[in-house]
Motif scaffolding. Structure first.
Motif, PDB file in Angstrom:
ATOM      1  N   SER A   1      56.742  62.359  37.603  1.00 30.35           N
ATOM      2  CA  SER A   1      56.064  61.148  37.137  1.00 30.35           C
ATOM      3  C   SER A   1      54.582  61.432  36.895  1.00 30.35           C
ATOM      4  CB  SER A   1      56.237  60.008  38.146  1.00 30.35           C
ATOM      5  OG  SER A   1      55.654  60.350  39.384  1.00 30.35           O
ATOM      6  N   HIS A   2      54.122  62.619  37.317  1.00 28.36           N
ATOM      7  CA  HIS A   2      52.716  63.005  37.152  1.00 28.36           C
ATOM      8  C   HIS A   2      52.519  64.147  36.164  1.00 28.36           C
ATOM      9  CE1 HIS A   2      51.834  60.466  40.578  1.00 28.36           C
ATOM     10  NE2 HIS A   2      52.753  61.108  41.275  1.00 28.36           N
ATOM     11  N   VAL A   3      53.470  65.070  36.126  1.00 28.93           N
ATOM     12  CA  VAL A   3      53.434  66.185  35.179  1.00 28.93           C
ATOM     13  C   VAL A   3      54.800  66.293  34.519  1.00 28.93           C
ATOM     14  CG1 VAL A   3      51.622  67.471  36.383  1.00 28.93           C
ATOM     15  CG2 VAL A   3      53.998  67.902  36.963  1.00 28.93           C
ATOM     16  N   LYS A   4      54.813  66.679  33.253  1.00 32.38           N
ATOM     17  CA  LYS A   4      56.062  66.695  32.491  1.00 32.38           C
ATOM     18  C   LYS A   4      56.955  67.874  32.830  1.00 32.38           C
ATOM     19  CE  LYS A   4      53.730  64.576  28.585  1.00 32.38           C
ATOM     20  NZ  LYS A   4      53.172  64.816  27.268  1.00 32.38           N
ATOM     21  N   SER A   5      56.309  69.019  33.129  1.00 30.78           N
ATOM     22  CA  SER A   5      57.067  70.252  33.328  1.00 30.78           C
ATOM     23  C   SER A   5      56.152  71.298  33.954  1.00 30.78           C
ATOM     24  CB  SER A   5      57.562  70.776  31.969  1.00 30.78           C
ATOM     25  OG  SER A   5      56.446  71.087  31.148  1.00 30.78           O
ATOM     26  N   SER A   6      56.715  72.437  34.267  1.00 28.88           N
ATOM     27  CA  SER A   6      55.885  73.537  34.772  1.00 28.88           C
ATOM     28  C   SER A   6      54.894  73.984  33.713  1.00 28.88           C
ATOM     29  CB  SER A   6      56.754  74.713  35.224  1.00 28.88           C
ATOM     30  OG  SER A   6      57.472  74.368  36.393  1.00 28.88           O
ATOM     31  N   GLN A   7      55.298  73.969  32.451  1.00 29.52           N
ATOM     32  CA  GLN A   7      54.374  74.344  31.371  1.00 29.52           C
ATOM     33  C   GLN A   7      53.238  73.333  31.255  1.00 29.52           C
ATOM     34  OE1 GLN A   7      54.170  77.131  29.844  1.00 29.52           O
ATOM     35  NE2 GLN A   7      52.578  76.589  28.380  1.00 29.52           N
ATOM     36  N   ASP A   8      53.534  72.061  31.388  1.00 28.77           N
ATOM     37  CA  ASP A   8      52.499  71.031  31.376  1.00 28.77           C
ATOM     38  C   ASP A   8      51.531  71.248  32.539  1.00 28.77           C
ATOM     39  OD1 ASP A   8      51.161  68.528  30.672  1.00 28.77           O
ATOM     40  OD2 ASP A   8      52.236  67.621  32.360  1.00 28.77           O
ATOM     41  N   LEU A   9      52.049  71.575  33.707  1.00 26.83           N
ATOM     42  CA  LEU A   9      51.209  71.863  34.865  1.00 26.83           C
ATOM     43  C   LEU A   9      50.302  73.058  34.586  1.00 26.83           C
ATOM     44  CD1 LEU A   9      50.389  71.440  37.844  1.00 26.83           C
ATOM     45  CD2 LEU A   9      52.369  72.884  38.466  1.00 26.83           C
ATOM     46  N   LYS A  10      50.849  74.097  33.999  1.00 29.53           N
ATOM     47  CA  LYS A  10      50.052  75.295  33.689  1.00 29.53           C
ATOM     48  C   LYS A  10      48.958  74.986  32.669  1.00 29.53           C
ATOM     49  CE  LYS A  10      53.209  78.893  35.060  1.00 29.53           C
ATOM     50  NZ  LYS A  10      53.833  80.155  34.723  1.00 29.53           N
ATOM     51  N   ILE A  11      49.271  74.171  31.688  1.00 30.32           N
ATOM     52  CA  ILE A  11      48.257  73.778  30.701  1.00 30.32           C
ATOM     53  C   ILE A  11      47.150  72.995  31.386  1.00 30.32           C
ATOM     54  CG2 ILE A  11      47.820  72.305  28.690  1.00 30.32           C
ATOM     55  CD1 ILE A  11      50.651  73.187  27.696  1.00 30.32           C
ATOM     56  N   ARG A  12      47.511  72.100  32.276  1.00 32.65           N
ATOM     57  CA  ARG A  12      46.508  71.323  33.011  1.00 32.65           C
ATOM     58  C   ARG A  12      45.617  72.240  33.854  1.00 32.65           C
ATOM     59  NH1 ARG A  12      47.619  65.707  33.637  1.00 32.65           N
ATOM     60  NH2 ARG A  12      49.493  65.106  32.516  1.00 32.65           N
ATOM     61  N   ILE A  13      46.224  73.230  34.486  1.00 34.19           N
ATOM     62  CA  ILE A  13      45.449  74.186  35.294  1.00 34.19           C
ATOM     63  C   ILE A  13      44.528  74.992  34.379  1.00 34.19           C
ATOM     64  CG2 ILE A  13      45.602  76.242  36.764  1.00 34.19           C
ATOM     65  CD1 ILE A  13      48.318  75.041  37.783  1.00 34.19           C
ATOM     66  N   ALA A  14      45.028  75.422  33.244  1.00 27.09           N
ATOM     67  CA  ALA A  14      44.203  76.179  32.297  1.00 27.09           C
ATOM     68  C   ALA A  14      43.002  75.356  31.839  1.00 27.09           C
ATOM     69  CB  ALA A  14      45.041  76.615  31.097  1.00 27.09           C
ATOM     70  N   LEU A  15      43.229  74.100  31.498  1.00 24.37           N
ATOM     71  CA  LEU A  15      42.135  73.239  31.057  1.00 24.37           C
ATOM     72  C   LEU A  15      41.129  73.005  32.179  1.00 24.37           C
ATOM     73  CD1 LEU A  15      44.183  70.672  28.933  1.00 24.37           C
ATOM     74  CD2 LEU A  15      42.745  72.557  28.102  1.00 24.37           C
ATOM     75  N   PHE A  16      41.632  72.815  33.381  1.00 26.37           N
ATOM     76  CA  PHE A  16      40.775  72.649  34.556  1.00 26.37           C
ATOM     77  C   PHE A  16      39.917  73.895  34.770  1.00 26.37           C
ATOM     78  CE2 PHE A  16      40.323  73.505  39.153  1.00 26.37           C
ATOM     79  CZ  PHE A  16      39.527  72.413  39.531  1.00 26.37           C
ATOM     80  N   ALA A  17      40.535  75.067  34.717  1.00 20.87           N
ATOM     81  CA  ALA A  17      39.817  76.323  34.943  1.00 20.87           C
ATOM     82  C   ALA A  17      38.791  76.581  33.837  1.00 20.87           C
ATOM     83  CB  ALA A  17      40.808  77.480  35.044  1.00 20.87           C
ATOM     84  N   LEU A  18      39.145  76.312  32.599  1.00 23.46           N
ATOM     85  CA  LEU A  18      38.194  76.480  31.501  1.00 23.46           C
ATOM     86  C   LEU A  18      36.969  75.595  31.697  1.00 23.46           C
ATOM     87  CD1 LEU A  18      40.620  76.663  28.444  1.00 23.46           C
ATOM     88  CD2 LEU A  18      39.000  78.453  29.140  1.00 23.46           C
TER      89      LEU A  18
END
Length: 189
Positions: free
Chosen positions: A45-62
């Motif tokens: 209900s918060h993230v769509k998938s593991s790939q969505d989570l990874k994209i969020r982490i990438a954006l956060f890290a950038l």
């Protein structure tokens, strides 16, 4: 029912911490669910998938890395700016290896254009203004700096420099001095 306290932002931060601990490739919704002692289904209900989570982490890290680099560059020019910028990337990679790896995630063009990756390119061009480079040399220099910084840091993190007595810090400074000399030589002034 949504678990109290779980938000996309909290999950992203926890995912970034997990990436630093176990490696970015190992981050999944299931691994993150275990961290919170919940079922993976409750995170969807918060993230769509593991790939969505990874994209969020990438954006956060950038974003996190761009903020650090921006602060390091403030008021600096020439070699001083080059060293501050490079050291920020290297220090970040050492402190947050999983997050640093996340900054390398290939993003679709729309997501990339809206990310802090744009700020990274702008900061690189800003530091290059101190060397008075014009196009196409400026674009070549942006690519060269990114390649050198990433290559050095990646090899260092993988233990690639541990086979010699020469300290990697000495090589880092030698590399930055060499880059500075090359950029000054290519200067249009």
């Amino acid at each position: 029912m949504v678990r109290v306290g779980l938000t996309p932002e909290r999950l992203t931060r926890a995912g970034a911490e997990l990436a630093d601990e176990v490696g970015f490739d190992q981050v999944t919704v299931s691994a993150l669910a275990r961290r919170f002692d919940v079922k993976a289904a409750s995170l969807y209900s918060h993230v769509k998938s593991s790939q969505d989570l990874k994209i969020r982490i990438a954006l956060f890290a950038l974003e996190e890395l761009a903020d650090r680099a921006s602060e390091a560059l403030a008021g600096r020019a020439g070699r001083d700016a080059l060293v501050a910028f490079a050291d920020t990337y290297r220090d970040y990679a050492r402190q947050h290896p999983g997050r640093y790896e996340a900054t390398r995630l290939r993003l679709d063009s729309e997501t990339a254009a809206a990310s802090a990756g744009v700020r990274h390119a702008q900061m690189t061009r800003a530091l290059l203004r101190g060397y008075h480079l014009t196009e196409p040399d400026q674009t070549h220099a942006v690519r060269m700096l990114g390649s050198v910084f990433h290559g050095f840091v990646s090899l260092e993190l993988a233990g690639g420099f541990s086979h010699t007595e020469v300290d990697s810090q000495e090589s880092w400074l030698w590399t930055l001095d060499s880059l500075d000399a090359l950029l000054r030589q290519r200067s249009t002034l």
